[in-house]
Every structure is written in C-alpha cells, then in structure tokens.
Design a protein around this motif. Structure first.
Motif, PDB file in Angstrom:
ATOM      1  N   ILE A 183       0.841  -1.193   0.000  1.00  0.00           N
ATOM      2  CA  ILE A 183       0.000   0.000   0.000  1.00  0.00           C
ATOM      3  C   ILE A 183       0.877   1.244   0.000  1.00  0.00           C
ATOM      4  N   HIS A 184       1.887   1.233   0.849  1.00  0.00           N
ATOM      5  CA  HIS A 184       2.815   2.358   0.898  1.00  0.00           C
ATOM      6  C   HIS A 184       3.532   2.547  -0.433  1.00  0.00           C
ATOM      7  N   ASP A 185       4.119   1.490  -0.943  1.00  0.00           N
ATOM      8  CA  ASP A 185       4.948   1.593  -2.151  1.00  0.00           C
ATOM      9  C   ASP A 185       4.137   1.987  -3.374  1.00  0.00           C
TER      10      ASP A 185
ATOM     11  N   LYS B 189     -10.327  -3.604  10.764  1.00  0.00           N
ATOM     12  CA  LYS B 189     -11.428  -4.336  11.385  1.00  0.00           C
ATOM     13  C   LYS B 189     -12.253  -3.419  12.279  1.00  0.00           C
ATOM     14  N   LYS B 190     -11.548  -2.564  13.029  1.00  0.00           N
ATOM     15  CA  LYS B 190     -12.208  -1.541  13.839  1.00  0.00           C
ATOM     16  C   LYS B 190     -11.428  -0.243  13.644  1.00  0.00           C
ATOM     17  N   LEU B 191     -11.970   0.850  14.139  1.00  0.00           N
ATOM     18  CA  LEU B 191     -11.383   2.151  13.853  1.00  0.00           C
ATOM     19  C   LEU B 191      -9.931   2.269  14.305  1.00  0.00           C
ATOM     20  N   ASP B 192      -9.568   1.567  15.356  1.00  0.00           N
ATOM     21  CA  ASP B 192      -8.190   1.621  15.846  1.00  0.00           C
ATOM     22  C   ASP B 192      -7.186   1.264  14.751  1.00  0.00           C
ATOM     23  N   ASP B 193      -7.583   0.390  13.828  1.00  0.00           N
ATOM     24  CA  ASP B 193      -6.688  -0.059  12.767  1.00  0.00           C
ATOM     25  C   ASP B 193      -6.408   1.012  11.721  1.00  0.00           C
ATOM     26  N   LEU B 194      -7.181   2.099  11.740  1.00  0.00           N
ATOM     27  CA  LEU B 194      -6.921   3.188  10.796  1.00  0.00           C
ATOM     28  C   LEU B 194      -5.520   3.766  10.977  1.00  0.00           C
TER      29      LEU B 194
ATOM     30  N   LEU C 159      -2.971   4.971   7.994  1.00  0.00           N
ATOM     31  CA  LEU C 159      -2.420   6.322   7.902  1.00  0.00           C
ATOM     32  C   LEU C 159      -0.895   6.297   7.959  1.00  0.00           C
ATOM     33  N   LYS C 160      -0.342   5.400   8.757  1.00  0.00           N
ATOM     34  CA  LYS C 160       1.112   5.254   8.795  1.00  0.00           C
ATOM     35  C   LYS C 160       1.639   4.783   7.446  1.00  0.00           C
ATOM     36  N   ALA C 161       0.941   3.813   6.837  1.00  0.00           N
ATOM     37  CA  ALA C 161       1.366   3.287   5.538  1.00  0.00           C
ATOM     38  C   ALA C 161       1.355   4.376   4.475  1.00  0.00           C
ATOM     39  N   LEU C 162       0.478   5.348   4.624  1.00  0.00           N
ATOM     40  CA  LEU C 162       0.388   6.454   3.669  1.00  0.00           C
ATOM     41  C   LEU C 162       1.091   7.714   4.189  1.00  0.00           C
TER      42      LEU C 162
ATOM     43  N   ILE D 139     -11.642  10.807  15.898  1.00  0.00           N
ATOM     44  CA  ILE D 139     -10.879  12.058  15.946  1.00  0.00           C
ATOM     45  C   ILE D 139      -9.549  11.849  16.656  1.00  0.00           C
ATOM     46  N   GLN D 140      -9.560  11.037  17.702  1.00  0.00           N
ATOM     47  CA  GLN D 140      -8.331  10.745  18.436  1.00  0.00           C
ATOM     48  C   GLN D 140      -7.312  10.051  17.528  1.00  0.00           C
ATOM     49  N   ILE D 141      -7.780   9.145  16.686  1.00  0.00           N
ATOM     50  CA  ILE D 141      -6.891   8.369  15.823  1.00  0.00           C
ATOM     51  C   ILE D 141      -6.442   9.158  14.598  1.00  0.00           C
ATOM     52  N   ALA D 142      -7.388   9.813  13.942  1.00  0.00           N
ATOM     53  CA  ALA D 142      -7.101  10.426  12.642  1.00  0.00           C
ATOM     54  C   ALA D 142      -6.952  11.940  12.672  1.00  0.00           C
TER      55      ALA D 142
END
Length: 306
Positions: free
Chosen positions: A132-134, A164-169, A173-176, A212-215
């Motif tokens: 995804i990053h590359d 699977k759940k919002l925490d995984d976002l 975001l790190k990958a991008l 909001i906390q995550i993203a």
C-alpha cells in the motif's frame, strides 16, 4: 481540508445514479430529493474499465453543480483492494484508484472514497501495508492542491479486513505517511457491523471521539449515513433506511450534536431511489435542526421500504 459547505452545518444528500448523464440524471435526482451534496460513480463500480472522459459533459456537470450549490464526491469501484496478495488485483487497484482521483478532479469532486480492503490471508498482512505504501505514495505525491482527497472508508470488519475496527486506521495512515491528501469516510453501517455500538446512548459520541483521536478532526471529511439490517458486531454490510434498522434515529440525533461534524457532509447509501431518499434527506435535515421538513410523516420516521 476542503471547504465543502457554505452553510457552517453538515450538508445532506445521497448517492445518485448516473445513467443518462451526471448533469441530467445525478443533478436532477439531487434537485428532486432536495440534496445539498451527492456521491457518484465515475466508472463501473463492479469492473476495472476506465473509460475516456467526456470533457464537454464534465464541464456541463461542473457548471450546473456550481449553479445549484451542490458539492460532489466520487465512490471508486468496489473491486479496489490495495492490500490484495494477488498481483493483478493489486495493480488494477492502483490504476483504478489513480483513475478515480483523476476523474474526481475532472468533475470538481472534493473527495474520492475507497474501501480500506483486505489482506485476504493473515500471513499477508505485513506485506499488505508495504505494498500500500509503495504503490500509493507516488499517486498521492502527484496530486495537486485542487485534486480531491483520497477518503479511506473502513469496511464492516469481516475476514482479514485491514481495518477491522477504527483503531486499525492508524496502520493505514502510517502506511500512507499521514499524507495531507488522505482523509476518512465513516460509514455508520460499517462501523456498527464492525462492533462499535453507535446505537447505545453515548455510543455515537464515543465512536466519533475515537475517530478524531486516531485520525484528527481535519481528516474526518465524509459520512455515509446508513442504518443497518443487522445487529452490532454482525460483520455484515447490509444497509437499511434511516430509522428502519438496528441503529435507529436516536444515534443520528446524537451524531448531529458532535462538534466534529460541523462541515462533514452526510450521504445516504440506503435502499430505494427518489421517494425513499427524499424522505430520508428531510428526516436528516430535521435532525440537523432545520425547521421546515415537508417530506416527513407524522411520526418523523421514514416509512419502511423493505
């Protein structure tokens, strides 16, 4: 974050059909249901075909949408899965994402929605983040200031979903690399199916606070407003009309009270067409605080269309 509203309140609308042309059919649909924002497919949602754009039709759409004060979003094809272990699917997904972003810019869309996808096989998860990053970073880096944002839509949590759940976002975001052109589209049916109980009192607020906390509030750019045919945590992506499913109207009342959605549009992806969506748009406008709501029945609920 793009300015998607002159209203200082969340715009409300629906996904619209394009058969017959976006300027005529999509915007005609918007006018009928009194939508302030629409979402469209810019190509076949269930195929890889990437047709050449019609510049005249694009200009007609942009001009008419501007005159009607309608903002637009694009939903990319459902086949896109940037985490796929199948090389052909991965390469087609990159090409289709790039194409959708280009078509979004052509028609003046503010964002292009893609599903966050699946690694398919648990053993492929770490490789999925790398690919995804590359693959995506060159596409994101090529975007201009007036290009639409890429909006990540978490799915219903089934299988080897990457979110699977919002925490995984956070992983996505790190990958991008937390690119400034990356935002989030929250689908209320998906997040409920994945196990975030937005139907309970305080549940919607809790879920939006987590997002909001995550993203960050600046990445929260779109809501797909859907009720659910199934219970919380069912891992099933089956949309229902607002007030006719297991989420219910109260959750959407709570949603409109959250400060983070002041300029985050709501787009219906519920069953039906103009008659159903017209009533649901009116219902959401009433929950937003509009005094006039001519399409609601006496109980302020949408009728059932099952």
């Amino acid at each position: 974050m793009p300015k998607s509203s002159k209203m200082n309140a969340p715009r409300i609308g629906a996904h619209t059909p394009t058969s017959g042309g976006m300027a005529k059919r999509s915007l005609g649909y918007a006018e009928t249901i009194e939508a302030e924002v629409i979402q469209v497919f810019a190509s076949n949602p269930r195929g890889w075909a990437m047709p050449e754009p019609n510049r005249v039709a694009d200009e007609e759409f942009r001009t008419k949408a501007t005159s009607m004060d309608i903002t637009t979003y694009v939903h990319a094809p459902f086949l896109i899965n940037l985490g796929s272990p199948t090389e052909a699917t991965y390469k087609n997904s990159l090409a289709s994402t790039e194409y959708s972003l280009r078509r979004g810019k052509d028609i003046g869309a503010l964002g292009v929605v893609i599903h966050t996808g699946s690694a398919v096989d648990e053993a492929h998860v770490s490789k999925a983040w790398k690919q995804i990053h590359d693959g995506m970073m060159p596409i994101l880096e090529a975007l201009s200031d007036d290009s639409p944002s890429l909006l990540l839509e978490p799915t219903a949590g089934q299988g080897q979903s990457l979110v699977k759940k919002l925490d995984d976002l956070e992983n996505y975001l790190k990958a991008l690399e937390y690119h400034p052109k990356v935002g989030i589209c929250l689908d209320t049916c998906h997040v409920f199916a994945a196990g975030h109980d937005i139907a309970k009192k305080g549940g919607m607020t809790e879920t939006l606070d987590l997002l909001i906390q995550i993203a960050g509030v600046e990445r929260f750019q779109l809501i797909h407003a859907n009720d659910s045919m199934d219970v919380c945590g069912a891992l099933k992506d089956r949309h229902q009309n607002i007030g006719e499913g297991h989420i219910g109207v109260d959750a959407f009342k709570e949603l409109f009270k959250h400060p983070a959605i002041a300029n985050v549009p709501l787009i219906l992806e519920t069953p039906g067409e103009e008659p159903e969506h017209g009533k649901e748009v009116a219902l959401l406008k009433k929950l937003r605080g509009d005094r006039k709501s001519t399409r609601l029945n006496s109980s302020h609920r949408c009728i059932s269309y099952a």
